[in-house]
Write a protein that holds these residues in place. Structure first.
Motif, PDB file in Angstrom:
ATOM      1  N   VAL A 197       0.836  -1.202   0.000  1.00 28.19           N
ATOM      2  CA  VAL A 197       0.000   0.000   0.000  1.00 28.19           C
ATOM      3  C   VAL A 197       0.872   1.254   0.000  1.00 28.19           C
ATOM      4  O   VAL A 197       1.847   1.350   0.754  1.00 28.19           O
ATOM      5  CB  VAL A 197      -0.931   0.011   1.242  1.00 28.19           C
ATOM      6  CG1 VAL A 197      -1.694   1.333   1.329  1.00 28.19           C
ATOM      7  CG2 VAL A 197      -1.910  -1.155   1.165  1.00 28.19           C
ATOM      8  N   THR A 198       0.523   2.212  -0.868  1.00 27.89           N
ATOM      9  CA  THR A 198       1.239   3.485  -0.938  1.00 27.89           C
ATOM     10  C   THR A 198       0.228   4.633  -0.855  1.00 27.89           C
ATOM     11  O   THR A 198      -0.983   4.401  -0.767  1.00 27.89           O
ATOM     12  CB  THR A 198       2.021   3.615  -2.266  1.00 27.89           C
ATOM     13  OG1 THR A 198       1.095   3.849  -3.341  1.00 27.89           O
ATOM     14  CG2 THR A 198       2.831   2.364  -2.554  1.00 27.89           C
ATOM     15  N   ASN A 199       0.725   5.846  -0.917  1.00 27.04           N
ATOM     16  CA  ASN A 199      -0.172   6.995  -0.874  1.00 27.04           C
ATOM     17  C   ASN A 199      -0.942   7.192  -2.180  1.00 27.04           C
ATOM     18  O   ASN A 199      -1.779   8.085  -2.282  1.00 27.04           O
ATOM     19  CB  ASN A 199       0.596   8.275  -0.515  1.00 27.04           C
ATOM     20  CG  ASN A 199       1.704   8.590  -1.521  1.00 27.04           C
ATOM     21  OD1 ASN A 199       1.848   7.919  -2.539  1.00 27.04           O
ATOM     22  ND2 ASN A 199       2.488   9.602  -1.215  1.00 27.04           N
ATOM     23  N   LYS A 200      -0.669   6.330  -3.159  1.00 26.18           N
ATOM     24  CA  LYS A 200      -1.402   6.370  -4.425  1.00 26.18           C
ATOM     25  C   LYS A 200      -2.424   5.241  -4.549  1.00 26.18           C
ATOM     26  O   LYS A 200      -3.170   5.186  -5.527  1.00 26.18           O
ATOM     27  CB  LYS A 200      -0.425   6.303  -5.603  1.00 26.18           C
ATOM     28  CG  LYS A 200       0.459   7.535  -5.747  1.00 26.18           C
ATOM     29  CD  LYS A 200       1.319   7.429  -6.991  1.00 26.18           C
ATOM     30  CE  LYS A 200       2.181   8.671  -7.157  1.00 26.18           C
ATOM     31  NZ  LYS A 200       3.028   8.580  -8.382  1.00 26.18           N
ATOM     32  N   THR A 201      -2.462   4.350  -3.563  1.00 22.36           N
ATOM     33  CA  THR A 201      -3.409   3.232  -3.613  1.00 22.36           C
ATOM     34  C   THR A 201      -4.828   3.749  -3.433  1.00 22.36           C
ATOM     35  O   THR A 201      -5.154   4.351  -2.403  1.00 22.36           O
ATOM     36  CB  THR A 201      -3.102   2.196  -2.512  1.00 22.36           C
ATOM     37  OG1 THR A 201      -1.744   1.764  -2.609  1.00 22.36           O
ATOM     38  CG2 THR A 201      -4.028   0.985  -2.655  1.00 22.36           C
ATOM     39  N   ILE A 244      -8.393  -4.267   6.933  1.00 21.42           N
ATOM     40  CA  ILE A 244      -9.085  -3.025   6.562  1.00 21.42           C
ATOM     41  C   ILE A 244      -8.851  -1.949   7.619  1.00 21.42           C
ATOM     42  O   ILE A 244      -8.663  -0.771   7.304  1.00 21.42           O
ATOM     43  CB  ILE A 244     -10.590  -3.281   6.370  1.00 21.42           C
ATOM     44  CG1 ILE A 244     -10.819  -4.300   5.257  1.00 21.42           C
ATOM     45  CG2 ILE A 244     -11.317  -1.984   6.036  1.00 21.42           C
ATOM     46  CD1 ILE A 244     -12.269  -4.715   5.090  1.00 21.42           C
ATOM     47  N   GLU A 245      -8.846  -2.363   8.885  1.00 15.78           N
ATOM     48  CA  GLU A 245      -8.627  -1.430  10.002  1.00 15.78           C
ATOM     49  C   GLU A 245      -7.274  -0.733   9.874  1.00 15.78           C
ATOM     50  O   GLU A 245      -7.131   0.444  10.250  1.00 15.78           O
ATOM     51  CB  GLU A 245      -8.695  -2.189  11.325  1.00 15.78           C
ATOM     52  CG  GLU A 245      -8.558  -1.336  12.565  1.00 15.78           C
ATOM     53  CD  GLU A 245      -9.793  -0.481  12.829  1.00 15.78           C
ATOM     54  OE1 GLU A 245      -9.612   0.660  13.298  1.00 15.78           O
ATOM     55  OE2 GLU A 245     -10.907  -0.947  12.543  1.00 15.78           O
ATOM     56  N   SER A 246      -6.303  -1.427   9.312  1.00 12.66           N
ATOM     57  CA  SER A 246      -4.946  -0.884   9.215  1.00 12.66           C
ATOM     58  C   SER A 246      -4.769   0.094   8.057  1.00 12.66           C
ATOM     59  O   SER A 246      -3.736   0.762   7.963  1.00 12.66           O
ATOM     60  CB  SER A 246      -3.939  -2.032   9.052  1.00 12.66           C
ATOM     61  OG  SER A 246      -3.998  -2.577   7.741  1.00 12.66           O
ATOM     62  N   LEU A 247      -5.770   0.181   7.186  1.00 10.51           N
ATOM     63  CA  LEU A 247      -5.643   0.991   5.978  1.00 10.51           C
ATOM     64  C   LEU A 247      -6.126   2.424   6.176  1.00 10.51           C
ATOM     65  O   LEU A 247      -6.998   2.685   7.016  1.00 10.51           O
ATOM     66  CB  LEU A 247      -6.478   0.369   4.850  1.00 10.51           C
ATOM     67  CG  LEU A 247      -6.110  -1.035   4.373  1.00 10.51           C
ATOM     68  CD1 LEU A 247      -7.182  -1.546   3.423  1.00 10.51           C
ATOM     69  CD2 LEU A 247      -4.736  -1.045   3.703  1.00 10.51           C
ATOM     70  N   LYS A 272      -8.515   5.379   5.513  1.00  4.04           N
ATOM     71  CA  LYS A 272      -9.953   5.277   5.238  1.00  4.04           C
ATOM     72  C   LYS A 272     -10.333   5.727   3.830  1.00  4.04           C
ATOM     73  O   LYS A 272     -11.438   5.452   3.357  1.00  4.04           O
ATOM     74  CB  LYS A 272     -10.740   6.077   6.270  1.00  4.04           C
ATOM     75  CG  LYS A 272     -10.676   5.473   7.666  1.00  4.04           C
ATOM     76  CD  LYS A 272     -11.469   6.294   8.666  1.00  4.04           C
ATOM     77  CE  LYS A 272     -11.566   5.589  10.015  1.00  4.04           C
ATOM     78  NZ  LYS A 272     -10.258   5.226  10.573  1.00  4.04           N
ATOM     79  N   ARG A 273      -9.421   6.381   3.135  1.00  7.19           N
ATOM     80  CA  ARG A 273      -9.712   6.838   1.781  1.00  7.19           C
ATOM     81  C   ARG A 273      -9.675   5.684   0.762  1.00  7.19           C
ATOM     82  O   ARG A 273     -10.219   5.803  -0.340  1.00  7.19           O
ATOM     83  CB  ARG A 273      -8.704   7.904   1.340  1.00  7.19           C
ATOM     84  CG  ARG A 273      -7.296   7.369   1.312  1.00  7.19           C
ATOM     85  CD  ARG A 273      -6.256   8.328   0.779  1.00  7.19           C
ATOM     86  NE  ARG A 273      -4.949   7.698   0.801  1.00  7.19           N
ATOM     87  CZ  ARG A 273      -4.530   6.822  -0.108  1.00  7.19           C
ATOM     88  NH1 ARG A 273      -5.307   6.489  -1.114  1.00  7.19           N
ATOM     89  NH2 ARG A 273      -3.328   6.285  -0.001  1.00  7.19           N
ATOM     90  N   ILE A 274      -9.036   4.567   1.129  1.00  7.45           N
ATOM     91  CA  ILE A 274      -8.876   3.444   0.204  1.00  7.45           C
ATOM     92  C   ILE A 274     -10.163   2.615   0.145  1.00  7.45           C
ATOM     93  O   ILE A 274     -10.688   2.186   1.175  1.00  7.45           O
ATOM     94  CB  ILE A 274      -7.691   2.541   0.608  1.00  7.45           C
ATOM     95  CG1 ILE A 274      -6.376   3.323   0.531  1.00  7.45           C
ATOM     96  CG2 ILE A 274      -7.625   1.298  -0.279  1.00  7.45           C
ATOM     97  CD1 ILE A 274      -5.167   2.537   0.998  1.00  7.45           C
ATOM     98  N   ILE A 275     -10.655   2.381  -1.052  1.00  7.47           N
ATOM     99  CA  ILE A 275     -11.829   1.541  -1.255  1.00  7.47           C
ATOM    100  C   ILE A 275     -11.401   0.080  -1.268  1.00  7.47           C
ATOM    101  O   ILE A 275     -10.497  -0.312  -2.020  1.00  7.47           O
ATOM    102  CB  ILE A 275     -12.534   1.888  -2.579  1.00  7.47           C
ATOM    103  CG1 ILE A 275     -13.057   3.320  -2.544  1.00  7.47           C
ATOM    104  CG2 ILE A 275     -13.666   0.897  -2.863  1.00  7.47           C
ATOM    105  CD1 ILE A 275     -14.109   3.585  -1.490  1.00  7.47           C
TER     106      ILE A 275
END
Length: 367
Positions: free
Chosen positions: A152-156, A181-184, A186-189
């Motif tokens: 995961v990156t800031n572009k994911t 999901i909790e670790s991601l 919140k903007r990531i779908i």
């Protein structure tokens, strides 16, 4: 500049194979279809409305969405949390069109359902593929959520997780998915593709549906093509926040679901006897094939679906072609970079026996 898109290759056609090899009998175990055929109640319902086929269908699929709401019976899910697609593939395409572009990244595991790659490339997104679990054992080739998290990156923007997965058949514990999901951010779908969830639930796993209460960035997709045997109707559904469902309506054609498909899906969903019978038949067929492949010393991946992915090594292509010539269509997995495997749909009792009879003779002859 045009980006090359991987082509999805459907299972081969029975009629073509009969003609090519001059065969009277051909068994197709390539496309994960329910060998029982549709619910008899759904067939009756579909035939009843054929005289009204001159009318456009309900563009909002209100009856079907209400039926799905009643079926799911979750207080936190309203009709506005439900979207209907021309197969669940269409909903996956909505995800790509809404959340992906040439500046974003999409993440899924290697050997994942090929449609994820196709729709992502169509939106010119950068595709990142995480590594599966390679350790031998029951989780072999399952999604490695730790490795996925490290990608995961800031572009994911979007993560696709098939649970159970196709074409491997493996599945993840829902608690592990929740922690992931909790670790991601919140903007990531996060899309949980549950096309085969009925089979995994039958084996004791849980659906991700209750996670919708906790994660507004979660989308769940489901299909009527597998257990409900409506693959030819092209219909599926998705569950998400009201905002996401409303956003997707901007991409949806006004009459994307035909009249007959809506009616048959609604009736089939409530035909619990048909679904339970199909699940029991699939379980019996799965046990038979596992036992038979064990006797043949053919290894296979752990499966929570209506198919079994078997490993045949360097002779896979030869065995596949030999089976074709003898009237058995299986699914080669070269497109998934799994060239030493074949995917085997659980067929009817007679179809499964036909396969085992043919493959036993072939394996003996090529040793």
């Amino acid at each position: 500049m045009t980006m090359k898109t991987t082509t999805y290759q459907p299972g081969q056609n029975i009629i073509d194979i009969k003609k090519k090899y001059r065969l009277k009998k051909v068994v197709k175990l390539a496309s994960n279809e329910n060998p029982s055929g549709p619910s008899s109640k759904a067939l009756i319902a579909g035939k009843k409305i054929l005289n009204s086929i001159n009318r456009y269908p309900d563009s909002k699929s209100i009856k079907l969405r209400q039926t799905i709401k009643d079926y799911l019976s979750k207080s936190y899910l309203a009709i506005d949390n439900i979207m209907i697609g021309n197969g669940s593939n269409e909903i996956l395409e909505f995800v790509a069109r809404r959340f992906l572009n040439e500046k974003s990244e999409v993440l899924f595991c290697k050997h994942s359902f090929l449609v994820y790659k196709i729709i992502s490339r169509n939106m010119r997104a950068r595709i990142i593929e995480s590594n599966p679990i390679m350790k031998p054992g029951p989780d072999h080739l399952s999604i490695d959520l730790d490795d996925m998290r490290s990608c995961v990156t800031n572009k994911t923007n979007v993560i696709f997780i098939a649970n159970p997965s196709n074409p491997t058949g493996t599945a993840l514990n829902i608690n592990r998915i929740s922690k992931f999901i909790e670790s991601l951010p919140k903007r990531i779908i996060v899309v949980i593709d549950e096309a085969y969830y009925e089979y995994s639930v039958f084996q004791g796993l849980k659906s991700a549906i209750n996670l919708l209460k906790k994660y507004p960035n979660l989308i769940i997709t489901r299909s009527f093509s597998k257990i409900h045997a409506l693959a030819g109707s092209r219909i599926g559904y998705g569950l998400a926040s009201k905002k996401i469902v409303n956003d997707f309506n901007d991409y949806r054609q006004p009459f994307n679901i035909n009249y007959v498909a809506q009616e048959m899906a609604a009736v089939s969903l409530m035909d619990k006897s048909f679904v339970n019978q199909s699940l029991r038949a699939n379980d019996a067929g799965m046990n038979y094939l596992r036992s038979s492949f064990d006797n043949l010393d053919v290894s296979y991946l752990n499966s929570y679906t209506n198919f079994l992915t078997i490993k045949l090594g360097q002779k896979t292509k030869k065995i596949f072609n030999e089976l074709l010539s003898q009237g058995v269509i299986l699914r080669p997995l070269d497109n998934y970079n799994l060239s030493q495997y074949l995917r085997v749909t659980i067929g009817s009792k007679s179809e499964n026996k036909f396969l085992i009879n043919k493959i036993t003779k072939i394996l003996r002859s090529i040793k």
